[in-house]
Design a protein around this motif. Structure first.
Motif, PDB file in Angstrom:
ATOM      1  N   PRO A  80      41.512  43.009  38.921  1.00 49.63           N
ATOM      2  CA  PRO A  80      42.884  43.471  38.118  1.00 49.63           C
ATOM      3  C   PRO A  80      42.145  44.880  37.382  1.00 49.63           C
ATOM      4  O   PRO A  80      41.614  44.649  36.507  1.00 49.63           O
ATOM      5  N   THR A  81      42.041  45.899  38.573  1.00 50.49           N
ATOM      6  CA  THR A  81      41.202  47.205  37.573  1.00 50.49           C
ATOM      7  C   THR A  81      42.302  48.289  37.793  1.00 50.49           C
ATOM      8  O   THR A  81      42.264  49.238  37.040  1.00 50.49           O
ATOM      9  N   GLN A  82      43.736  48.198  38.391  1.00 51.52           N
ATOM     10  CA  GLN A  82      44.295  48.794  37.977  1.00 51.52           C
ATOM     11  C   GLN A  82      46.214  47.478  37.428  1.00 51.52           C
ATOM     12  O   GLN A  82      46.356  47.046  37.207  1.00 51.52           O
ATOM     13  N   PRO A  83      47.155  49.244  36.759  1.00 53.15           N
ATOM     14  CA  PRO A  83      47.710  48.226  35.493  1.00 53.15           C
ATOM     15  C   PRO A  83      48.883  46.554  36.455  1.00 53.15           C
ATOM     16  O   PRO A  83      49.531  45.571  36.270  1.00 53.15           O
ATOM     17  N   CYS A  84      48.720  46.668  37.395  1.00 54.41           N
ATOM     18  CA  CYS A  84      49.218  45.984  39.019  1.00 54.41           C
ATOM     19  C   CYS A  84      48.556  45.441  39.841  1.00 54.41           C
ATOM     20  O   CYS A  84      47.964  46.799  40.415  1.00 54.41           O
ATOM     21  N   CYS A  85      48.057  44.808  40.581  1.00 54.71           N
ATOM     22  CA  CYS A  85      47.577  43.948  41.297  1.00 54.71           C
ATOM     23  C   CYS A  85      48.299  43.121  42.636  1.00 54.71           C
ATOM     24  O   CYS A  85      49.556  42.881  42.501  1.00 54.71           O
ATOM     25  N   THR A  86      47.375  42.687  43.695  1.00 55.57           N
ATOM     26  CA  THR A  86      48.706  42.451  44.564  1.00 55.57           C
ATOM     27  C   THR A  86      47.745  40.915  44.975  1.00 55.57           C
ATOM     28  O   THR A  86      46.254  40.263  44.770  1.00 55.57           O
ATOM     29  N   SER A  87      47.807  39.963  44.907  1.00 57.63           N
ATOM     30  CA  SER A  87      47.170  38.772  46.351  1.00 57.63           C
ATOM     31  C   SER A  87      47.659  38.268  47.272  1.00 57.63           C
ATOM     32  O   SER A  87      48.931  38.498  47.475  1.00 57.63           O
ATOM     33  N   ALA A  88      47.126  38.631  48.224  1.00 59.71           N
ATOM     34  CA  ALA A  88      47.570  37.915  49.843  1.00 59.71           C
ATOM     35  C   ALA A  88      47.435  37.018  50.434  1.00 59.71           C
ATOM     36  O   ALA A  88      45.895  36.523  50.556  1.00 59.71           O
ATOM     37  N   HIS A  89      48.481  36.598  51.026  1.00 64.03           N
ATOM     38  CA  HIS A  89      47.857  35.328  52.520  1.00 64.03           C
ATOM     39  C   HIS A  89      48.603  35.437  53.302  1.00 64.03           C
ATOM     40  O   HIS A  89      49.958  36.168  53.503  1.00 64.03           O
ATOM     41  N   ALA A  90      48.155  35.167  54.365  1.00 68.04           N
ATOM     42  CA  ALA A  90      48.357  34.481  55.830  1.00 68.04           C
ATOM     43  C   ALA A  90      49.483  33.709  55.903  1.00 68.04           C
ATOM     44  O   ALA A  90      49.157  32.145  55.715  1.00 68.04           O
ATOM     45  N   GLY A  91      51.006  33.837  55.760  1.00 68.06           N
ATOM     46  CA  GLY A  91      51.755  32.360  55.799  1.00 68.06           C
ATOM     47  C   GLY A  91      53.136  31.921  56.632  1.00 68.06           C
ATOM     48  O   GLY A  91      53.656  32.950  57.146  1.00 68.06           O
ATOM     49  N   ALA A  92      52.866  30.790  57.893  1.00 70.25           N
ATOM     50  CA  ALA A  92      53.640  31.144  59.079  1.00 70.25           C
ATOM     51  C   ALA A  92      53.594  32.161  59.308  1.00 70.25           C
ATOM     52  O   ALA A  92      55.607  32.818  60.048  1.00 70.25           O
ATOM     53  N   GLY A  93      53.196  32.854  60.334  1.00 74.19           N
ATOM     54  CA  GLY A  93      52.837  33.586  60.847  1.00 74.19           C
ATOM     55  C   GLY A  93      53.037  35.358  60.225  1.00 74.19           C
ATOM     56  O   GLY A  93      53.293  36.481  61.361  1.00 74.19           O
ATOM     57  N   ARG A  94      53.544  35.084  59.031  1.00 73.43           N
ATOM     58  CA  ARG A  94      53.168  36.205  58.521  1.00 73.43           C
ATOM     59  C   ARG A  94      52.176  36.953  57.555  1.00 73.43           C
ATOM     60  O   ARG A  94      51.616  36.096  56.481  1.00 73.43           O
ATOM     61  N   PRO A 109      51.218  42.129  34.808  1.00 69.62           N
ATOM     62  CA  PRO A 109      50.651  41.894  33.208  1.00 69.62           C
ATOM     63  C   PRO A 109      51.980  41.283  32.563  1.00 69.62           C
ATOM     64  O   PRO A 109      51.430  40.682  31.754  1.00 69.62           O
ATOM     65  N   ASN A 110      53.513  41.271  33.478  1.00 70.84           N
ATOM     66  CA  ASN A 110      54.208  40.517  32.199  1.00 70.84           C
ATOM     67  C   ASN A 110      54.289  39.856  32.701  1.00 70.84           C
ATOM     68  O   ASN A 110      54.880  38.603  32.036  1.00 70.84           O
ATOM     69  N   ASP A 111      54.231  39.237  33.990  1.00 75.33           N
ATOM     70  CA  ASP A 111      53.930  37.982  34.163  1.00 75.33           C
ATOM     71  C   ASP A 111      52.985  37.005  34.757  1.00 75.33           C
ATOM     72  O   ASP A 111      52.971  35.499  34.813  1.00 75.33           O
ATOM     73  N   TRP A 112      51.716  37.674  34.555  1.00 78.25           N
ATOM     74  CA  TRP A 112      50.665  36.602  34.659  1.00 78.25           C
ATOM     75  C   TRP A 112      49.285  37.702  33.828  1.00 78.25           C
ATOM     76  O   TRP A 112      49.740  38.634  33.177  1.00 78.25           O
ATOM     77  N   LYS A 113      48.730  36.501  32.749  1.00 79.55           N
ATOM     78  CA  LYS A 113      47.376  36.320  32.819  1.00 79.55           C
ATOM     79  C   LYS A 113      46.276  36.868  33.446  1.00 79.55           C
ATOM     80  O   LYS A 113      46.526  35.970  34.170  1.00 79.55           O
ATOM     81  N   PHE A 114      45.487  38.389  32.770  1.00 73.90           N
ATOM     82  CA  PHE A 114      44.225  38.371  33.613  1.00 73.90           C
ATOM     83  C   PHE A 114      43.143  38.394  33.137  1.00 73.90           C
ATOM     84  O   PHE A 114      42.712  38.182  31.832  1.00 73.90           O
ATOM     85  N   ILE A 115      41.543  37.347  33.497  1.00 75.73           N
ATOM     86  CA  ILE A 115      41.116  37.060  33.112  1.00 75.73           C
ATOM     87  C   ILE A 115      39.608  37.306  34.231  1.00 75.73           C
ATOM     88  O   ILE A 115      39.681  37.172  35.126  1.00 75.73           O
ATOM     89  N   CYS A 116      38.464  38.640  33.941  1.00 73.74           N
ATOM     90  CA  CYS A 116      37.726  39.287  34.965  1.00 73.74           C
ATOM     91  C   CYS A 116      36.847  39.127  33.882  1.00 73.74           C
ATOM     92  O   CYS A 116      36.685  39.911  32.426  1.00 73.74           O
ATOM     93  N   ASN A 117      35.501  38.534  33.791  1.00 70.46           N
ATOM     94  CA  ASN A 117      34.322  38.730  34.061  1.00 70.46           C
ATOM     95  C   ASN A 117      33.693  39.998  34.333  1.00 70.46           C
ATOM     96  O   ASN A 117      31.715  39.264  33.712  1.00 70.46           O
ATOM     97  N   GLY A 118      33.671  40.350  35.159  1.00 72.93           N
ATOM     98  CA  GLY A 118      33.291  41.442  35.978  1.00 72.93           C
ATOM     99  C   GLY A 118      32.954  41.576  37.386  1.00 72.93           C
ATOM    100  O   GLY A 118      32.531  41.888  38.382  1.00 72.93           O
ATOM    101  N   ARG A 119      33.102  40.065  37.771  1.00 72.52           N
ATOM    102  CA  ARG A 119      32.581  39.621  38.487  1.00 72.52           C
ATOM    103  C   ARG A 119      33.330  38.571  39.636  1.00 72.52           C
ATOM    104  O   ARG A 119      33.821  38.458  40.477  1.00 72.52           O
ATOM    105  N   ASN A 120      34.545  38.358  38.589  1.00 69.01           N
ATOM    106  CA  ASN A 120      35.468  37.119  40.000  1.00 69.01           C
ATOM    107  C   ASN A 120      36.509  37.358  38.712  1.00 69.01           C
ATOM    108  O   ASN A 120      36.388  37.353  37.189  1.00 69.01           O
ATOM    109  N   VAL A 121      38.083  36.784  39.217  1.00 67.05           N
ATOM    110  CA  VAL A 121      39.099  37.438  38.212  1.00 67.05           C
ATOM    111  C   VAL A 121      39.517  35.498  37.657  1.00 67.05           C
ATOM    112  O   VAL A 121      39.589  34.956  39.258  1.00 67.05           O
ATOM    113  N   SER A 122      40.150  35.278  37.218  1.00 67.16           N
ATOM    114  CA  SER A 122      41.719  34.452  36.901  1.00 67.16           C
ATOM    115  C   SER A 122      42.730  34.640  36.768  1.00 67.16           C
ATOM    116  O   SER A 122      42.927  35.279  36.615  1.00 67.16           O
TER     117      SER A 122
END
Length: 96
Positions: A12-26, A34-47
């Motif tokens: 999360p380097t910007q105010p909004c980021c995305t999570s992407a996955h492939a599902g049901a052929g798309r 940040p209004n809907d999720w809490k981000f915890i980043c240690n510089g190497r990975n994110v929760s």
């Protein structure tokens, strides 16, 4: 067998980021604000919390991102989804 598989976890380097996955052929992209999720980043990975659920898609993917890894969560019933959506709306409308 799950049809949806997240394939990357953004930092999360910007105010909004995305999570992407492939599902049901798309490709499915979920905006994570940040209004809907809490981000915890240690510089190497994110929760990210709370969990991410794609309830309106046929695959109904539901997962948590912990320390940069995807942990699949149980599917929710329609009633659980409705309660979760109502709780989100209540939280957004209530003053902090």
């Amino acid at each position: 067998m799950k049809m949806c598989r997240p394939h990357r976890v953004p930092l999360p380097t910007q105010p909004c980021c995305t999570s992407a996955h492939a599902g049901a052929g798309r490709r499915v992209v979920t905006p994570l604000s940040p209004n809907d999720w809490k981000f915890i980043c240690n510089g190497r990975n994110v929760s990210v919390s709370p969990s991410i659920g794609s309830w309106s898609l046929p695959c109904r993917s539901h997962y948590v991102i912990e320390h940069g890894r995807i942990r699949w969560a149980d599917d929710w019933t329609d009633e659980q989804v409705e309660r979760g959506r109502n709780a989100d709306l209540h939280r957004k409308r209530s003053p902090e």
